[in-house]
Write an enzyme that holds these catalytic residues in place. Sequence first.
Site, PDB file in Angstrom:
ATOM      1  N   ASP A  67      -5.426  -8.195   8.847  1.00 25.06           N
ATOM      2  CA  ASP A  67      -4.118  -8.583   8.311  1.00 25.06           C
ATOM      3  C   ASP A  67      -3.141  -9.013   9.402  1.00 25.06           C
ATOM      4  OD1 ASP A  67      -3.902  -6.004   9.364  1.00 25.06           O
ATOM      5  OD2 ASP A  67      -3.725  -5.058   7.405  1.00 25.06           O
ATOM      6  N   ASN A 134      -0.348   6.229   1.914  1.00 23.05           N
ATOM      7  CA  ASN A 134      -0.432   5.975   0.461  1.00 23.05           C
ATOM      8  C   ASN A 134      -1.815   5.479   0.035  1.00 23.05           C
ATOM      9  OD1 ASN A 134      -0.495   3.402   1.479  1.00 23.05           O
ATOM     10  ND2 ASN A 134       1.257   2.633   0.325  1.00 23.05           N
ATOM     11  N   HIS A 136      -3.483   2.870   1.349  1.00 22.10           N
ATOM     12  CA  HIS A 136      -3.802   1.447   1.518  1.00 22.10           C
ATOM     13  C   HIS A 136      -4.855   1.252   2.597  1.00 22.10           C
ATOM     14  CE1 HIS A 136      -0.361   0.674   4.688  1.00 22.10           C
ATOM     15  NE2 HIS A 136      -1.496   0.865   5.314  1.00 22.10           N
ATOM     16  N   GLU A 141      -2.078  -2.523  -1.018  1.00 20.96           N
ATOM     17  CA  GLU A 141      -1.195  -1.416  -1.383  1.00 20.96           C
ATOM     18  C   GLU A 141      -1.520  -0.928  -2.802  1.00 20.96           C
ATOM     19  OE1 GLU A 141       0.558  -0.157   0.889  1.00 20.96           O
ATOM     20  OE2 GLU A 141       2.187  -1.411   1.638  1.00 20.96           O
TER      21      GLU A 141
HETATM   22  C1  F6R Z   1      -3.720  -2.395  10.086  1.00 19.86           C
HETATM   23  C2  F6R Z   1      -3.960  -2.044   8.696  1.00 19.86           C
HETATM   24  C3  F6R Z   1      -3.373  -0.841   8.072  1.00 19.86           C
HETATM   25  C4  F6R Z   1      -3.421   0.385   8.995  1.00 19.86           C
HETATM   26  C5  F6R Z   1      -2.784   1.599   8.301  1.00 19.86           C
HETATM   27  C6  F6R Z   1      -2.776   2.811   9.201  1.00 19.86           C
HETATM   28  O1  F6R Z   1      -4.372  -3.582  10.441  1.00 19.86           O
HETATM   29  O2  F6R Z   1      -4.629  -2.788   8.030  1.00 19.86           O
HETATM   30  O3  F6R Z   1      -4.061  -0.561   6.885  1.00 19.86           O
HETATM   31  O4  F6R Z   1      -4.750   0.658   9.321  1.00 19.86           O
HETATM   32  O5  F6R Z   1      -1.486   1.295   7.925  1.00 19.86           O
HETATM   33  O6  F6R Z   1      -1.933   2.573  10.286  1.00 19.86           O
HETATM   34  P1  F6R Z   1      -1.868   3.611  11.495  1.00 19.86           P
HETATM   35  O7  F6R Z   1      -3.202   3.579  12.147  1.00 19.86           O
HETATM   36  O8  F6R Z   1      -0.793   3.063  12.387  1.00 19.86           O
HETATM   37  O9  F6R Z   1      -1.542   4.947  10.914  1.00 19.86           O
END
Ligand code: F6R
Length: 237
Positions: A67, A134, A136, A141
Amino acid sequence: MKKILCKTYDDMSRQAAQLIIDQIHAKPDSVLGLATGSSPIGMYQALIEAYKAGTVDFSKAKSFNLDEYYPIAPDNDQSYHYFMQEHLFRHINLSESHIPDGTAADVDRECTAYDKMIAEAGGIDLQVLGIGPNGHIGFNEPDDALFAGTHKTGLTQKTIQANARFFASIDDVPKMAITMGMGNILKAKKIVLLITGKNKTEVAEAIFNGKITCDLPASFLQLHPDTTVLIDENIYQ
Ligand code: F6R
């Protein structure tokens, strides 16, 4: 899903890096799916060390990131382009690396082209994931329905709050992103999910509870035949 409890963040990072190294040794021209955020930083560090020590060579491998924020320029230090350059790409020798274009004027076209590139590369061999508090994965989401392919999406308030730690102010966090969809992720041959951070304790339990729901996108990983979940045990303390 195979669940592995790791004593520390460092232990989790090293085990994850070893899975990638094993993948590259087994198939040097592997297509890797990569994530940003706090969770994979230690893993990237371990991969850089292994590359510098000569134990792994990425010269035939390619990568596709999950992403990118939208809109955002690649030289913005909060962009995922910038993150990947800093934490991995400029230190190793991947033959190609791709990230959705956060400046694309025609987003639908960008998304279709991204899916086509992944398909033409032969699909993703190993996908690395983090998880939001959450549930995702990528920026898929919780919602009434989830997308299969790469698409533009709004970020939930919870995700904006969780990501605000990287920005000067919560108002600076982008409200939109381009993300691979659930189909892109579930089509990967192998998945490695990293779970770290004290705000992930509940979600780390919920994804194993046997129910699959769009309210918890990561619960769909229960349908995948080869997912390894590496959990930093500190989330329980
Ligand atoms: C990042 C992504 C998100 C993160 C998630 C966890 O490319 O796709 O899904 O993996 O938000 O983020 P952290 O590792 O910062 O807790």
